[in-house]
Write a protein that holds these residues in place. Structure first.
Motif, short mmCIF file in Angstrom:
data_model
loop_
_atom_site.label_atom_id
_atom_site.label_comp_id
_atom_site.label_asym_id
_atom_site.label_seq_id
_atom_site.Cartn_x
_atom_site.Cartn_y
_atom_site.Cartn_z
N MET A 187 20.94 -18.59 57.14
CA MET A 187 20.74 -18.34 55.71
C MET A 187 19.35 -18.75 55.28
O MET A 187 18.73 -18.12 54.44
N ALA A 188 18.81 -19.81 55.90
CA ALA A 188 17.46 -20.24 55.54
C ALA A 188 16.44 -19.18 55.92
O ALA A 188 15.51 -18.89 55.17
N ASN A 189 16.63 -18.56 57.10
CA ASN A 189 15.71 -17.50 57.52
C ASN A 189 15.87 -16.27 56.65
O ASN A 189 14.91 -15.56 56.39
N LEU A 190 17.11 -16.02 56.20
CA LEU A 190 17.36 -14.85 55.37
C LEU A 190 16.64 -14.94 54.03
O LEU A 190 16.05 -13.97 53.55
N PHE A 191 16.66 -16.12 53.43
CA PHE A 191 16.02 -16.30 52.13
C PHE A 191 14.54 -16.70 52.25
O PHE A 191 13.90 -16.94 51.24
N SER A 192 14.03 -16.79 53.48
CA SER A 192 12.63 -17.19 53.65
C SER A 192 11.67 -16.14 53.11
O SER A 192 10.50 -16.45 52.85
N ILE A 193 12.14 -14.88 52.95
CA ILE A 193 11.25 -13.85 52.41
C ILE A 193 10.92 -14.11 50.95
O ILE A 193 9.97 -13.54 50.41
N PHE A 194 11.70 -14.97 50.28
CA PHE A 194 11.46 -15.28 48.88
C PHE A 194 10.70 -16.59 48.71
O PHE A 194 10.44 -16.99 47.57
N GLU A 195 10.35 -17.26 49.81
CA GLU A 195 9.67 -18.55 49.70
C GLU A 195 8.17 -18.34 49.66
O GLU A 195 7.63 -17.61 50.50
N LEU A 205 17.47 -8.43 49.59
CA LEU A 205 18.34 -8.96 50.64
C LEU A 205 19.05 -7.84 51.39
O LEU A 205 19.20 -7.89 52.61
N LEU A 206 19.51 -6.84 50.65
CA LEU A 206 20.20 -5.72 51.30
C LEU A 206 19.27 -4.95 52.22
O LEU A 206 19.64 -4.59 53.35
N LEU A 207 18.04 -4.72 51.77
CA LEU A 207 17.06 -4.05 52.62
C LEU A 207 16.74 -4.89 53.86
O LEU A 207 16.60 -4.35 54.97
N THR A 208 16.64 -6.21 53.69
CA THR A 208 16.34 -7.09 54.82
C THR A 208 17.49 -7.14 55.82
O THR A 208 17.28 -7.09 57.03
N LEU A 209 18.72 -7.24 55.31
CA LEU A 209 19.89 -7.28 56.19
C LEU A 209 20.02 -6.01 57.02
O LEU A 209 20.28 -6.06 58.23
N LEU A 210 19.82 -4.87 56.39
CA LEU A 210 19.91 -3.61 57.12
C LEU A 210 18.74 -3.46 58.10
O LEU A 210 18.92 -2.96 59.21
N GLY A 211 17.56 -3.91 57.70
CA GLY A 211 16.40 -3.78 58.58
C GLY A 211 16.49 -4.66 59.81
O GLY A 211 16.00 -4.29 60.89
N ASN A 212 17.12 -5.83 59.68
CA ASN A 212 17.23 -6.73 60.83
C ASN A 212 18.16 -6.21 61.91
O ASN A 212 18.10 -6.66 63.06
N GLY A 246 18.17 -3.12 62.96
CA GLY A 246 17.56 -1.96 63.59
C GLY A 246 17.31 -2.08 65.08
O GLY A 246 17.65 -1.15 65.84
N PRO A 247 16.73 -3.17 65.60
CA PRO A 247 16.41 -3.25 67.03
C PRO A 247 17.61 -3.14 67.95
O PRO A 247 17.47 -2.77 69.12
N SER A 248 18.81 -3.46 67.49
CA SER A 248 19.99 -3.46 68.35
C SER A 248 20.80 -2.17 68.25
O SER A 248 21.88 -2.09 68.83
N LEU A 249 20.28 -1.16 67.55
CA LEU A 249 21.04 0.07 67.33
C LEU A 249 20.53 1.18 68.23
O LEU A 249 19.39 1.16 68.71
N SER A 250 21.39 2.16 68.46
CA SER A 250 20.99 3.34 69.23
C SER A 250 20.11 4.25 68.38
O SER A 250 19.99 4.06 67.17
N LEU A 251 19.54 5.25 69.02
CA LEU A 251 18.60 6.13 68.31
C LEU A 251 19.30 6.91 67.20
O LEU A 251 18.74 7.10 66.12
N THR A 252 20.52 7.36 67.46
CA THR A 252 21.26 8.14 66.45
C THR A 252 21.59 7.29 65.23
O THR A 252 21.36 7.69 64.08
N VAL A 253 22.12 6.09 65.49
CA VAL A 253 22.47 5.20 64.38
C VAL A 253 21.22 4.72 63.66
O VAL A 253 21.22 4.52 62.44
N LEU A 254 20.13 4.57 64.43
CA LEU A 254 18.87 4.12 63.82
C LEU A 254 18.34 5.15 62.83
O LEU A 254 17.80 4.80 61.78
N SER A 255 18.48 6.42 63.14
CA SER A 255 18.03 7.47 62.22
C SER A 255 18.84 7.44 60.92
O SER A 255 18.30 7.64 59.84
N VAL A 256 20.16 7.16 61.05
CA VAL A 256 21.00 7.03 59.85
C VAL A 256 20.58 5.81 59.05
O VAL A 256 20.54 5.84 57.80
N LEU A 257 20.23 4.72 59.75
CA LEU A 257 19.79 3.50 59.08
C LEU A 257 18.50 3.72 58.31
O LEU A 257 18.35 3.27 57.16
N ILE A 258 17.56 4.43 58.92
CA ILE A 258 16.29 4.70 58.26
C ILE A 258 16.50 5.56 57.02
O ILE A 258 15.89 5.32 55.96
#
Length: 223
Positions: A1-9, A169-176, A178-190
């Motif tokens: 949680m600390a890393n998640l909210f670090s974008i606001f620090e 936070l929603l944009l950050t959670l979805l963006g994090n 990305g690296p573990s997703l397949s190419l098809t799911v990644l295109s949906v995520l983008i």
């Protein structure tokens, strides 16, 4: 949680002074451009927005307070600049912090209260009891109206802060994810990220407008 909210620090510093808050002034760099540059679509659009806001605020304010529309237009401009700049990568969003938002709403509210109670004491007292209230309910209505009046700067600040934090936070959670997703799911995520970014752009404008309009309405109550 600390890393998640670090974008606001505000972590960037220079000589132990936080430099992230300087991003608040980035929006002011766009204002001189409107004076020396030749008219463009951007400047004409912004002038039209300001003129429309002035007409709307003038209709909400009392005739003796029409000049205050300039203050609320400036308030809207500052917030909307910060909200939009915060959507850019590596730009600190100062409008997502209570410190920034309370420093906008609290002085405005304190000034209105001092002006109202010093110059229109009878009207301010009468405003604590709505017209048509039964005599038995008057003490309770005074307490309720007082509480609702006191929490106004807090609600203004919390509303803006919560809406800006939620989207980021929603944009950050979805963006994090990305690296573990397949190419098809990644295109949906983008694609979903692009839709969320469009939604956040709308929220940036709406929340700035709500902040300015509510401040105008609070001012119009003091006549």
């Amino acid at each position: 949680m600390a890393n998640l909210f670090s974008i606001f620090e505000p972590s960037s510093s220079l000589f132990s002074i936080s430099t992230n808050w300087l991003s608040t002034m980035l929006g002011l760099m766009f204002i001189p451009y409107l004076y020396w540059a030749s008219p463009s679509r951007w400047s004409l659009m912004w002038s039209k927005i300001i003129f429309t806001l002035h007409k709307e605020f003038k209709a909400l304010l009392m005739p003796s307070h029409i000049g205050a529309s300039t203050l609320f237009i400036s308030l809207f401009s500052l917030i909307v600049y910060n909200n939009f700049l915060g959507l850019l990568p590596y730009v600190f969003t100062s409008s997502s912090h209570m410190v920034m938002n309370l420093s906008l709403s609290l002085p405005l509210w304190i000034t209105l209260m001092l002006f109202g109670w010093l110059n229109h004491t009878r009207h301010m007292l009468a405003h604590l009891v709505p017209q048509g209230t039964p005599a038995a309910l008057m003490p309770f209505m005074v307490i309720i109206e007082t509480i609702s009046n006191v929490i106004r700067p807090g609600t203004l600040a919390v509303r803006l802060t919560a809406n800006m934090i939620a989207g980021h936070l929603l944009l950050t959670l979805l963006g994090n994810t990305g690296p573990s997703l397949s190419l098809t799911v990644l295109s949906v995520l983008i694609f979903s990220q692009i839709l969320l970014l469009i939604l956040e752009s709308a929220v940036a404008i709406i929340q700035s407008y709500v902040f300015a309009v509510l401040s105008t309405l609070y001012t119009s109550e003091i006549n």
